[in-house]
Design an enzyme around this catalytic site. Structure first.
Site, PDB file in Angstrom:
ATOM      1  N   LYS A 201       0.866  -1.192   0.000  1.00 48.20           N
ATOM      2  CA  LYS A 201       0.000   0.000   0.000  1.00 48.20           C
ATOM      3  C   LYS A 201       0.893   1.229   0.000  1.00 48.20           C
ATOM      4  CE  LYS A 201      -3.709   2.133   2.771  1.00 48.20           C
ATOM      5  NZ  LYS A 201      -4.180   2.328   4.167  1.00 48.20           N
ATOM      6  N   HIS A 220      -6.583   2.133  14.563  1.00 48.61           N
ATOM      7  CA  HIS A 220      -6.944   0.774  14.149  1.00 48.61           C
ATOM      8  C   HIS A 220      -5.787  -0.161  14.446  1.00 48.61           C
ATOM      9  CE1 HIS A 220      -4.436   2.192  10.883  1.00 48.61           C
ATOM     10  NE2 HIS A 220      -4.222   0.933  10.541  1.00 48.61           N
ATOM     11  N   ASP A 222      -3.957  -3.438  12.420  1.00 45.99           N
ATOM     12  CA  ASP A 222      -3.974  -3.990  11.061  1.00 45.99           C
ATOM     13  C   ASP A 222      -4.564  -5.402  11.115  1.00 45.99           C
ATOM     14  OD1 ASP A 222      -2.880  -1.658  10.079  1.00 45.99           O
ATOM     15  OD2 ASP A 222      -0.824  -2.414  10.043  1.00 45.99           O
ATOM     16  N   HIS A 276      -2.782   1.874  16.209  1.00 39.63           N
ATOM     17  CA  HIS A 276      -2.007   3.003  15.694  1.00 39.63           C
ATOM     18  C   HIS A 276      -2.872   3.929  14.847  1.00 39.63           C
ATOM     19  CE1 HIS A 276      -1.787  -0.243  12.728  1.00 39.63           C
ATOM     20  NE2 HIS A 276      -1.568   0.670  11.799  1.00 39.63           N
TER      21      HIS A 276
END
Ligand SMILES: O=C(O)CCC(=O)C(=O)O
Ligand SMILES: [Fe+2]
Length: 334
Positions: A201, A220, A222, A276
């Site tokens: 990404k 969130h 991952d 994070h």
């Protein structure tokens, strides 16, 4: 061409105040909620020299305490990182119509392509950033038509970097396995062995008129197993620990590793996925290049049987990654 809401990059070029749909609620605004910034955070966050004899042990400790750490002496040549960053920057410099040839189709199941993060709930605030997503490995999962043809060398740079990521993540998974008292290959095998997916990404966060009110990525963990991230020179990543937000002060030449949900589950909670978020900057464009290591969709991931004992009963259910992903996106119980 798939339709796309206006990109943040275009919006940023037109505005000098932050539109209300980007103003985070006060309890999420970075200006109001950062506890440990600059030097105060730098002394706390784990930085691991992979050439040290005890690197594996340090990584495991960091994975237990923080879920995130930086590594140096990781063996990934700086030229490979620089080339990945160059082609990424050049992609985002292309005219908008050119980038939108790869627009993510919101109606499809696919995660690949160029887009902006859409809020799931009607009152979710928007985030100040655009992204490009590509599957880089394994070869059978690659969709060549989703690879930008411009800039020249895009695919080659990403494939070369992915080769380094495959080597590095193998080492990381081995150390994390051994430190749990498991066979060296246990974690890699549980995540799908050679079928494990590498998703590249690129996050692109243009200058933001009021960065203290906005976020590039909201808090969130991952959903993948493991993330290896390299940012540009603009700071912005933060991690939450014991209810406080800390700056992850990027160390030049380092790579940032963070534990995702699948390793937390596999380790039955011994390692924790890092919560994070990413801040944006007033003057500068921030970019980051995370690689997500994901199990194949049909792979079932659950706590390893040796880590489920009378004293430490299973904390998580086993699920296919596909089901896990669906439930997490739709905020359903697991
Ligand atoms: O830009 C960053 O540093 C973090 C990005 C991130 O967390 C993500 O894309 O999942
Ligand atoms: Fe993330």
């Amino acid at each position: 061409m798939a339709g796309m809401d206006q990109s943040v990059q275009v919006l940023a070029s037109l505005l000098d105040t932050l539109p209300p749909e980007f103003v985070q609620p006060e309890d999420k605004q970075p200006g109001a909620t950062t506890t440990f910034s600059g030097a105060a955070a730098a002394t706390e966050l784990p930085l691991i020299d992979m050439s040290m004899w005890n690197a594996g042990c340090c990584m495991a400790e960091a994975a237990r305490e923080w879920g995130i750490f930086q590594v140096v002496n990781h063996g990934v040549p700086s030229e490979a990182v620089a080339e990945l960053q160059r082609v990424g920057r050049e992609f985002f410099d292309l005219p908008q119509e050119e980038k939108e040839r790869y627009a993510l189709d919101p109606a499809s199941e696919r995660t690949e392509g160029y887009g902006s993060t859409l809020g799931r709930e009607p009152d979710d605030k928007k985030v100040w950033g655009d992204f490009l997503f590509n599957i880089v490995a394994p070869p059978a999962a690659v969709n060549v038509e989703m690879w930008p043809k411009d800039p020249h060398g895009y695919r080659e740079a990403n494939e070369a970097y992915c080769g380094h990521m495959q080597r590095l993540t193998r080492t990381l998974l081995e150390s994390l396995s051994v430190e749990l008292g498991l066979e060296q290959g246990a974690m890699a095998e549980a995540l799908g062995g050679d079928d494990v997916m590498f998703l590249q990404k690129i996050n692109f966060y243009p200058p933001c008129p009021q960065p203290e009110l906005a976020l590039g990525v909201t808090p969130h963990t991952d959903l993948c197993a493991l993330t290896v991230l390299v940012p540009n020179e603009v700071q912005g990543l933060q991690v939450s620990k014991d209810g406080h937000w800390y700056d992850v002060n990027y160390v030049h030449g380092a790579l940032i590793v963070n534990i995702g949900d699948q390793i937390e589950i596999f380790s039955n909670g011994r390692y924790k996925a890092a919560l994070h978020r990413a801040m944006v900057s007033k003057e500068k464009t921030r970019m980051s290049w995370p690689v997500f290591l994901e199990p194949p969709l049909e792979q079932v991931v659950g706590p390893h049987h040796q880590l489920v004992t009378d004293e430490t009963p299973a904390k998580y259910n086993a699920n296919t990654f596909k089901h896990y992903k669906y439930c997490k996106f739709n905020k359903l119980p697991l």
